[in-house]
Design a protein around this motif. Structure first.
Motif, PDB file in Angstrom:
ATOM      1  N   GLY A  64     -25.515  52.695 -40.861  1.00 38.43           N
ATOM      2  CA  GLY A  64     -24.768  51.332 -40.980  1.00 38.43           C
ATOM      3  C   GLY A  64     -25.325  50.739 -42.194  1.00 38.43           C
ATOM      4  N   SER A  65     -26.194  51.008 -42.927  1.00 39.43           N
ATOM      5  CA  SER A  65     -26.607  50.284 -44.238  1.00 39.43           C
ATOM      6  C   SER A  65     -25.818  50.569 -45.152  1.00 39.43           C
ATOM      7  CB  SER A  65     -28.192  50.791 -44.560  1.00 39.43           C
ATOM      8  OG  SER A  65     -28.149  52.147 -44.990  1.00 39.43           O
ATOM      9  N   ASN A  66     -25.046  51.367 -45.176  1.00 39.35           N
ATOM     10  CA  ASN A  66     -23.772  51.641 -46.302  1.00 39.35           C
ATOM     11  C   ASN A  66     -22.625  52.415 -45.858  1.00 39.35           C
ATOM     12  OD1 ASN A  66     -22.589  51.879 -48.753  1.00 39.35           O
ATOM     13  ND2 ASN A  66     -23.563  53.759 -49.341  1.00 39.35           N
ATOM     14  N   GLY A  67     -21.811  51.405 -45.197  1.00 39.61           N
ATOM     15  CA  GLY A  67     -20.750  52.026 -44.237  1.00 39.61           C
ATOM     16  C   GLY A  67     -20.819  52.229 -43.104  1.00 39.61           C
ATOM     17  N   PRO A  68     -20.268  53.327 -42.602  1.00 40.17           N
ATOM     18  CA  PRO A  68     -20.368  53.793 -41.233  1.00 40.17           C
ATOM     19  C   PRO A  68     -21.712  54.273 -40.676  1.00 40.17           C
ATOM     20  CG  PRO A  68     -19.737  55.506 -42.566  1.00 40.17           C
ATOM     21  CD  PRO A  68     -19.939  54.577 -43.405  1.00 40.17           C
ATOM     22  N   ASN A  69     -21.731  53.919 -39.246  1.00 42.14           N
ATOM     23  CA  ASN A  69     -22.886  54.297 -38.547  1.00 42.14           C
ATOM     24  C   ASN A  69     -22.798  55.091 -37.626  1.00 42.14           C
ATOM     25  OD1 ASN A  69     -25.519  53.781 -37.226  1.00 42.14           O
ATOM     26  ND2 ASN A  69     -25.192  51.687 -36.780  1.00 42.14           N
ATOM     27  N   VAL A  70     -23.618  56.327 -37.566  1.00 49.08           N
ATOM     28  CA  VAL A  70     -23.342  57.308 -36.486  1.00 49.08           C
ATOM     29  C   VAL A  70     -24.519  57.294 -35.404  1.00 49.08           C
ATOM     30  CG1 VAL A  70     -25.006  58.757 -37.545  1.00 49.08           C
ATOM     31  CG2 VAL A  70     -23.235  59.732 -36.192  1.00 49.08           C
ATOM     32  N   LEU A  71     -25.568  56.034 -35.720  1.00 51.98           N
ATOM     33  CA  LEU A  71     -26.630  56.016 -34.846  1.00 51.98           C
ATOM     34  C   LEU A  71     -26.145  55.152 -33.601  1.00 51.98           C
ATOM     35  CD1 LEU A  71     -29.417  55.267 -37.349  1.00 51.98           C
ATOM     36  CD2 LEU A  71     -28.795  57.568 -36.035  1.00 51.98           C
ATOM     37  N   ASP A  72     -24.883  54.762 -33.445  1.00 46.37           N
ATOM     38  CA  ASP A  72     -24.464  53.854 -32.371  1.00 46.37           C
ATOM     39  C   ASP A  72     -23.586  54.621 -31.639  1.00 46.37           C
ATOM     40  OD1 ASP A  72     -22.488  53.623 -33.863  1.00 46.37           O
ATOM     41  OD2 ASP A  72     -22.248  51.439 -34.102  1.00 46.37           O
ATOM     42  N   GLN A  73     -23.343  55.918 -31.895  1.00 46.87           N
ATOM     43  CA  GLN A  73     -22.478  56.805 -31.255  1.00 46.87           C
ATOM     44  C   GLN A  73     -23.080  57.600 -29.956  1.00 46.87           C
ATOM     45  OE1 GLN A  73     -19.973  58.834 -33.904  1.00 46.87           O
ATOM     46  NE2 GLN A  73     -19.763  57.216 -35.475  1.00 46.87           N
ATOM     47  N   ASP A  74     -22.562  57.808 -28.973  1.00 42.45           N
ATOM     48  CA  ASP A  74     -22.941  58.594 -28.023  1.00 42.45           C
ATOM     49  C   ASP A  74     -22.942  59.893 -28.403  1.00 42.45           C
ATOM     50  OD1 ASP A  74     -23.118  56.357 -26.388  1.00 42.45           O
ATOM     51  OD2 ASP A  74     -21.165  56.850 -25.337  1.00 42.45           O
ATOM     52  N   GLY A  75     -24.033  60.813 -28.130  1.00 47.29           N
ATOM     53  CA  GLY A  75     -24.115  62.319 -28.616  1.00 47.29           C
ATOM     54  C   GLY A  75     -24.970  62.434 -29.801  1.00 47.29           C
ATOM     55  N   VAL A  76     -25.247  61.210 -30.631  1.00 46.15           N
ATOM     56  CA  VAL A  76     -26.026  61.502 -31.711  1.00 46.15           C
ATOM     57  C   VAL A  76     -27.427  62.095 -31.443  1.00 46.15           C
ATOM     58  CG1 VAL A  76     -27.022  59.313 -31.840  1.00 46.15           C
ATOM     59  CG2 VAL A  76     -26.792  60.603 -34.249  1.00 46.15           C
ATOM     60  N   VAL A  77     -28.032  61.970 -30.247  1.00 51.40           N
ATOM     61  CA  VAL A  77     -29.351  62.437 -29.854  1.00 51.40           C
ATOM     62  C   VAL A  77     -29.028  63.887 -29.427  1.00 51.40           C
ATOM     63  CG1 VAL A  77     -31.333  62.134 -28.662  1.00 51.40           C
ATOM     64  CG2 VAL A  77     -30.087  60.076 -29.109  1.00 51.40           C
ATOM     65  N   ARG A  78     -29.419  64.854 -30.476  1.00 51.03           N
ATOM     66  CA  ARG A  78     -29.191  66.151 -30.086  1.00 51.03           C
ATOM     67  C   ARG A  78     -29.976  66.880 -31.189  1.00 51.03           C
ATOM     68  NH1 ARG A  78     -23.816  67.399 -33.250  1.00 51.03           N
ATOM     69  NH2 ARG A  78     -23.827  66.345 -35.286  1.00 51.03           N
ATOM     70  N   ARG A 144     -25.892  65.553 -38.762  1.00 47.30           N
ATOM     71  CA  ARG A 144     -26.420  64.208 -38.595  1.00 47.30           C
ATOM     72  C   ARG A 144     -26.919  64.221 -37.097  1.00 47.30           C
ATOM     73  NH1 ARG A 144     -25.002  60.714 -42.459  1.00 47.30           N
ATOM     74  NH2 ARG A 144     -23.542  61.230 -43.920  1.00 47.30           N
ATOM     75  N   GLY A 145     -28.310  63.866 -36.786  1.00 46.19           N
ATOM     76  CA  GLY A 145     -28.609  63.983 -35.634  1.00 46.19           C
ATOM     77  C   GLY A 145     -29.947  63.307 -35.474  1.00 46.19           C
ATOM     78  N   VAL A 146     -30.527  62.794 -34.064  1.00 47.41           N
ATOM     79  CA  VAL A 146     -31.783  62.480 -33.809  1.00 47.41           C
ATOM     80  C   VAL A 146     -32.372  63.096 -32.728  1.00 47.41           C
ATOM     81  CG1 VAL A 146     -32.747  60.286 -33.071  1.00 47.41           C
ATOM     82  CG2 VAL A 146     -30.822  59.866 -34.389  1.00 47.41           C
ATOM     83  N   GLN A 147     -33.815  63.255 -33.043  1.00 44.62           N
ATOM     84  CA  GLN A 147     -34.538  63.801 -31.990  1.00 44.62           C
ATOM     85  C   GLN A 147     -35.810  63.083 -31.905  1.00 44.62           C
ATOM     86  OE1 GLN A 147     -34.708  67.316 -30.199  1.00 44.62           O
ATOM     87  NE2 GLN A 147     -32.992  66.104 -30.006  1.00 44.62           N
ATOM     88  N   VAL A 148     -36.703  62.989 -30.865  1.00 45.32           N
ATOM     89  CA  VAL A 148     -37.769  62.591 -30.683  1.00 45.32           C
ATOM     90  C   VAL A 148     -38.770  63.480 -30.865  1.00 45.32           C
ATOM     91  CG1 VAL A 148     -39.400  61.058 -29.230  1.00 45.32           C
ATOM     92  CG2 VAL A 148     -36.880  60.713 -29.181  1.00 45.32           C
ATOM     93  N   THR A 149     -40.304  63.361 -31.531  1.00 41.91           N
ATOM     94  CA  THR A 149     -41.076  64.172 -31.599  1.00 41.91           C
ATOM     95  C   THR A 149     -41.976  64.475 -30.123  1.00 41.91           C
ATOM     96  OG1 THR A 149     -42.780  62.463 -32.312  1.00 41.91           O
ATOM     97  CG2 THR A 149     -41.539  63.633 -33.958  1.00 41.91           C
ATOM     98  N   ASP A 150     -42.250  65.629 -29.952  1.00 40.43           N
ATOM     99  CA  ASP A 150     -42.767  66.175 -28.753  1.00 40.43           C
ATOM    100  C   ASP A 150     -44.339  65.888 -28.941  1.00 40.43           C
ATOM    101  OD1 ASP A 150     -43.940  67.979 -30.411  1.00 40.43           O
ATOM    102  OD2 ASP A 150     -42.575  69.664 -29.425  1.00 40.43           O
ATOM    103  N   ALA A 151     -45.174  66.412 -27.782  1.00 42.32           N
ATOM    104  CA  ALA A 151     -46.433  66.308 -27.692  1.00 42.32           C
ATOM    105  C   ALA A 151     -47.044  66.685 -29.108  1.00 42.32           C
ATOM    106  CB  ALA A 151     -46.953  67.069 -26.588  1.00 42.32           C
ATOM    107  N   ASN A 152     -46.586  67.603 -29.667  1.00 43.55           N
ATOM    108  CA  ASN A 152     -47.363  68.269 -30.770  1.00 43.55           C
ATOM    109  C   ASN A 152     -46.813  67.382 -32.104  1.00 43.55           C
ATOM    110  OD1 ASN A 152     -48.744  70.592 -29.510  1.00 43.55           O
ATOM    111  ND2 ASN A 152     -46.632  71.511 -29.286  1.00 43.55           N
TER     112      ASN A 152
END
Length: 274
Positions: A64-78, A144-152
């Motif tokens: 979203g900082s330069n044109g399109p934003n994938v972070l507001d789309q359903d399914g990017v967390v993968r 393009r995708g987002v993940q959350v760091t695990d316990a490690n």
């Protein structure tokens, strides 16, 4: 040498004397590593707990900082980012399958793993194209995708080995956010940086000319030292460890130091200090 640990400032209110002591000890260790040779210096873990250098997000961030934003789309967390998703369809990005693992460690608490931070990753395909921007793939959102760091402190993605396009060393972009909610709601990232890929692995991958038609020629025209992002230090803190082969896929790993409390730990990096 791979077990060497650099001293860090843990006290936000450290005195000048304490700060100088840390600097002197870091200089002593750097000289010791230099005496042991470049191999020791660049070994995985030799520069642990170093804050990852900030780098440009480049012209194709898709945040979203330069044109399109994938972070507001359903399914990017993968975890598998090889295909497009949502309204963009499900086309598979060209390239040799790879696993990317980013290990977040705190620069403030002795290299402890940092769980619960979100990492947004993006990179080009085998032909050097960025989804959402490049000709032929503006309607795609693969790699393009987002993940959350695990316990490690680890975030893992299934992806493809990026190609090499003209003018840049092969690399992967990433942004680190304080939480998944922060990543998906347009908040500013804690850190934006890039990962560099080692030359030997790149040459092996790019030998597959039918998949990576221009990458070898482009790689021959650039180096880590001439690259406009990594050239300042040769990617000493950003060069990934890569293992594997073309038949079975590649494993890409990088330890990423992150100042999660926003302290003045940057004081240990003084230009020209030797």
């Amino acid at each position: 040498m791979s077990d060497v640990r650099f001293p860090i400032l843990r006290d936000h209110d450290a005195s000048l004397s304490e700060t100088l002591d840390v600097l002197r000890e870091r200089r002593r260790i750097l000289k010791m590593l230099a005496g042991a040779g470049a191999t020791a210096l660049f070994a995985k873990g030799a520069i642990a707990c170093t804050l990852i250098p900030p780098e440009t997000e480049g012209p194709y961030p898709g945040d979203g900082s330069n044109g399109p934003n994938v972070l507001d789309q359903d399914g990017v967390v993968r975890s598998d980012i090889r295909t497009s998703f949502g309204s963009a369809g499900a086309d598979l990005a060209p390239g040799t399958i790879s696993t990317l693992a980013l290990d977040l460690v705190s620069t403030l608490s002795g290299c402890e793993q940092v769980a619960g931070l979100a990492i947004y990753v993006w990179h080009c395909d085998a032909q050097g194209r960025y989804s959402m921007y490049s000709n032929g793939v503006t309607g795609e959102n693969f790699l393009r995708g987002v993940q959350v760091t695990d316990a490690n402190g680890r975030a893992t993605f299934t992806t493809v080995f990026p190609g090499c396009y003209a003018g840049r060393w092969p690399h992967i972009h990433f942004e680190i956010y304080e939480s998944l909610a922060a990543a998906l709601s347009g908040e500013r990232p804690l850190r934006t940086s890039q990962l560099a890929l080692p030359e030997a692995a790149c040459r092996t991958v790019y030998a597959q000319s039918s998949i990576y038609p221009q990458s070898l020629a482009n790689l021959d025209r650039v180096s880590l030292q001439s690259d406009n992002v990594f050239g300042d230090d040769g990617a000493v803190n950003q060069l990934a460890t890569v293992t594997g082969d073309n038949a079975n896929g590649w494993a890409i790993e990088l330890e990423v130091g992150i100042d999660v409390e926003g302290s003045s730990v940057d004081l240990v990096f003084v230009d020209g200090f030797d």
